[in-house]
Write a protein that holds these residues in place. Structure first.
Motif, PDB file in Angstrom:
ATOM      1  N   ASP A   1       5.639  -0.332  -1.191  1.00 23.03           N
ATOM      2  CA  ASP A   1       5.059  -1.654  -1.420  1.00 23.03           C
ATOM      3  C   ASP A   1       4.817  -2.365  -0.096  1.00 23.03           C
ATOM      4  OD1 ASP A   1       4.198  -4.030  -2.383  1.00 23.03           O
ATOM      5  OD2 ASP A   1       6.137  -4.683  -3.173  1.00 23.03           O
ATOM      6  N   LEU A   2       3.539  -2.597   0.207  1.00 21.00           N
ATOM      7  CA  LEU A   2       3.172  -3.211   1.473  1.00 21.00           C
ATOM      8  C   LEU A   2       2.718  -4.657   1.308  1.00 21.00           C
ATOM      9  CD1 LEU A   2       1.136  -0.248   2.967  1.00 21.00           C
ATOM     10  CD2 LEU A   2       3.482  -0.864   3.507  1.00 21.00           C
ATOM     11  N   GLU A   3       2.989  -5.228   0.131  1.00 16.97           N
ATOM     12  CA  GLU A   3       2.420  -6.543  -0.173  1.00 16.97           C
ATOM     13  C   GLU A   3       2.818  -7.590   0.862  1.00 16.97           C
ATOM     14  OE1 GLU A   3       2.350  -9.801  -3.820  1.00 16.97           O
ATOM     15  OE2 GLU A   3       3.403  -7.884  -4.051  1.00 16.97           O
ATOM     16  N   HIS A   4       4.051  -7.493   1.386  1.00 18.44           N
ATOM     17  CA  HIS A   4       4.527  -8.522   2.313  1.00 18.44           C
ATOM     18  C   HIS A   4       4.634  -8.013   3.749  1.00 18.44           C
ATOM     19  CE1 HIS A   4       5.310 -10.988  -1.181  1.00 18.44           C
ATOM     20  NE2 HIS A   4       6.047 -10.026  -1.705  1.00 18.44           N
ATOM     21  N   ALA A   5       4.034  -6.849   4.041  1.00 15.58           N
ATOM     22  CA  ALA A   5       4.098  -6.318   5.404  1.00 15.58           C
ATOM     23  C   ALA A   5       3.247  -7.184   6.325  1.00 15.58           C
ATOM     24  CB  ALA A   5       3.609  -4.872   5.435  1.00 15.58           C
TER      25      ALA A   5
END
Length: 399
Positions: free
Chosen positions: A111-115
């Motif tokens: 999950d890269l949503e908040h990277a």
């Protein structure tokens, strides 16, 4: 014309020439055309200036990735259809493979949503598309009529955010250009070199039309996800004028609403596509590799890559033998001016959604965006370097 029909270069030599460009051609389609001119008109002397300009004009007229189509045309003129395929492979594979590998990296990290680095890529994507709008508007909308046409196309596309809106914009642009945008036309005497025979050309156009109509029907009746995937990417490659940036909303509508990939993952790949050389249409390889449903991975990447490029191949082979006569018609050139103005409007609409609405979420984001725009437009910084800097700055500020 120098050397356009002289088969001195083997298919391997054509592939090597374009492979070197595939590794080094940063900067987008306009820069690609400059690289091609320097290599094949200036250094190798495969053709002269006037013939090269004719090829560029043809590929601007057709839907699909103009720089890739110019490269394929040069390969065809030098080595027949096999030469065109070798040119495409050499120019396209480096960025396609790099983006497939990037998709594997995205999958590995989950999950890269908040990277923060991902958000940096989305911010820079806003600046890159804004630069494209800026440059294209200056060249393609030099008067009030074409500027109005561009804004109208943007409004229509935002009001009807589907392929119908884009097709309507292109159609209106062509009609307005044909009726109202008349400029002096310089006589054209130069002829193109080797082109496919007319029977091959007609067969290619028939295949293009049959696939455009039949693939959606086959996808619906068979229930096959693979055929549905091919159909959507083939349609995207068939309906887009203006190159890689303009295909963005078509691809977004094809893969995000069905839930095949999230919008964050979509924009991450789009940002990564700015950091690699070669054509932006290889973004399709990333999408195919990153999709949730199978085929995905490397197989899905190459399925989507071939599907989005196939219509431009078929159209190019189908039109190339007839271009000598068509390009001299005043009405065709007038319609093309209107189409180009509408393309600016499509790109303006894409700048707002999904690029701006997903990338700019705070005043800090806006500050990074305008700094990236400054580097791109006024400092002439290579886009790949701006992308890297954007990811680093966003990560640093989030730490």
């Amino acid at each position: 014309m120098t050397g356009a029909t002289d088969p001195r270069d083997s298919i391997v030599a054509i592939f090597r020439a374009f492979l070197r460009l595939g590794f080094t051609s940063f900067g987008g389609p306009v820069a690609h055309l400059a690289y091609f001119r320097a290599e094949f008109v200036g250094r190798r002397r495969w053709l002269d200036e006037e013939t090269y300009a004719d090829i560029v004009a043809l590929c601007q007229f057709l839907p699909g990735p103009a720089s890739s189509q110019v490269g394929v045309s040069l390969g065809i003129m030098r080595g027949g259809l096999s030469g065109g395929l070798a040119a495409w492979c050499g120019f396209t594979l480096p960025s396609a493979i790099a983006l497939i590998l990037f998709a594997y990296g995205v999958a590995e990290f989950g999950d890269l949503e908040h990277a923060a680095w991902l958000h940096g890529l989305k911010i820079v994507a806003v600046a890159v598309v804004a630069q494209a709008v800026w440059a294209m508007a200056r060249n393609l909308c030099p008067d009030r009529l074409r500027a109005t046409l561009a804004v109208g196309a943007a409004l229509l596309t935002l009001t009807i955010p589907t392929e119908l809106g884009q097709l309507g914009s292109i159609g209106i642009g062509a009609c307005v250009g044909w009726l109202f945008i008349h400029e002096p036309v310089k006589p054209i005497d130069a002829r193109l070199g080797f082109t496919p025979g007319r029977s091959v050309a007609i067969a290619s156009l028939v295949v293009f039309a049959v696939l455009l109509v039949a693939l959606p029907f086959l996808a619906e009746t068979s229930g096959s996800h693979t055929i549905e995937l091919i159909s959507r990417f083939y349609r995207s490659g068939s309906l887009v004028f203006g190159g890689g940036h303009v295909v963005l909303p078509l691809l977004q509508q094809s893969v995000v609403p069905p839930g095949w990939i999230g919008n964050d993952g979509f924009l991450a790949g789009y940002g990564a596509a700015q950091a690699v050389p070669g054509p932006l249409f290889t973004f399709s390889a990333y999408l195919g590799a990153a999709l949730g449903p199978k085929p995905n991975g490397w197989l899905g990447g190459f399925v989507c890559l071939l599907a989005i490029y196939l219509p431009s191949f078929l159209l190019l082979i189908g039109v190339l033998p007839f271009w000598d006569g068509l390009r001299k018609r005043v009405a065709v050139q007038a319609a093309l001016r209107g189409v180009n103005a509408a393309v600016v409007g499509l790109l303006l609409a894409a700048l707002y959604t999904p690029v701006w609405t997903s990338g700019i979420q705070s005043s800090t984001d806006f500050g990074i965006c305008i700094a990236a725009f400054l580097l791109l437009v006024f400092w002439r910084t290579p886009p790949w370097l701006v992308v890297v800097l954007g990811a680093i700055v966003a990560s640093t500020m989030a730490a």
